[in-house]
Design an enzyme around this catalytic site. Structure first.
Site, PDB file in Angstrom:
ATOM      1  N   ASP A   9      35.328  34.815 -10.846  1.00  0.00           N
ATOM      2  CA  ASP A   9      34.854  33.496 -11.250  1.00  0.00           C
ATOM      3  C   ASP A   9      35.680  32.468 -10.474  1.00  0.00           C
ATOM      4  O   ASP A   9      36.774  32.778  -9.982  1.00  0.00           O
ATOM      5  CB  ASP A   9      35.056  33.328 -12.759  1.00  0.00           C
ATOM      6  CG  ASP A   9      34.820  31.906 -13.222  1.00  0.00           C
ATOM      7  OD1 ASP A   9      33.751  31.363 -12.945  1.00  0.00           O
ATOM      8  OD2 ASP A   9      35.747  31.335 -13.829  1.00  0.00           O
ATOM      9  N   ASN A 115      29.238  29.212 -11.169  1.00  0.00           N
ATOM     10  CA  ASN A 115      28.257  28.180 -11.507  1.00  0.00           C
ATOM     11  C   ASN A 115      28.224  27.065 -10.469  1.00  0.00           C
ATOM     12  O   ASN A 115      27.261  26.298 -10.405  1.00  0.00           O
ATOM     13  CB  ASN A 115      28.591  27.550 -12.863  1.00  0.00           C
ATOM     14  CG  ASN A 115      28.103  28.362 -14.037  1.00  0.00           C
ATOM     15  OD1 ASN A 115      27.257  29.243 -13.889  1.00  0.00           O
ATOM     16  ND2 ASN A 115      28.623  28.079 -15.214  1.00  0.00           N
TER      17      ASN A 115
END
Length: 219
Positions: A9, A115
């Site tokens: 991430d 994201n």
């Protein structure tokens, strides 16, 4: 545990999202409160957009979250200051343990799955000199939704051409780790602040407080 590849991430794991606000010293307000609420709103808006299936670029989501936090905290800020905060999001600081951690794992293929938009991620990676460590930087732009949608986590397996069970997914966000765990990844939770948070889906396969601790658990 002997993974064949590692997926990281980005925000909160590699990059310190709170470094964005702390560098903006021209704002004479409670910077800590602004940073925390901005991040909270940012996450909330990605979850809502994923559920509503109304995708919007992460840059726009981040700006909407900033405006919401500023209003809620009654912070007086002009467009120049707001734009300065947004531009700073292109250059977040990496945590101190990131480079040593990546260096210790460089024998394995590594990718970023985030994201963030492609522009934002490439800028952050370049700013911190991390490009050489990763075979690919993967943005959710490809599937037009946000974590924890399984469509996002499938991008990691597609990129690495491996089943999720043979990939170590590393995140400092427990909700993100829960999403990866639900998609059969082996999960490492980087719990830098020693929080007491239960995973929604199972438990992490590994918990560390610094990324450079991971290698000692890989056998």
């Amino acid at each position: 545990m002997k993974p064949r590849a590692v997926v990281f991430d980005a925000y909160g794991t590699l990059f310190d999202v709170h470094s964005v606000v702390t560098r903006s010293t021209n704002i004479i307000e409670d910077l800590s409160a602004l940073s925390v609420l901005w991040r909270q709103r940012q996450l909330e808006y990605t979850w809502l957009r994923a559920l509503m299936e109304r995708h919007e670029d992460f840059w726009n989501v981040t700006e909407t979250a900033l405006r919401s936090a500023v209003r809620q905290l009654h912070i007086r800020i002009d467009d120049t200051q707001l734009n300065m905060l947004m531009e700073a999001y292109l250059f977040p600081s990496a945590f101190q343990d990131v480079k040593p951690g990546l260096e210790s794992l460089k024998q394995l293929p590594m990718v970023i799955l985030s994201n963030g938009s492609t522009k934002m991620l490439e800028s952050a990676v370049r700013h911190n000199g991390l490009g050489a460590f990763f075979t690919e930087i993967i943005s959710v732009d490809r599937v037009r939704t946000y974590k924890p949608s399984p469509r996002v986590y499938s991008l990691g397996t597609q990129s690495l051409h491996l089943p999720a069970s043979e990939i170590l997914f590393v995140s400092s966000n427990s909700w993100d780790g829960s999403g990866a765990k639900a998609c059969d990844y082996k999960v490492c939770w980087c719990n830098r602040s020693n929080e007491e948070i239960a995973f929604l889906e199972g438990v992490p396969d590994l918990t560390v407080t610094r990324l450079n601790q991971i290698v000692s658990h890989l056998g």
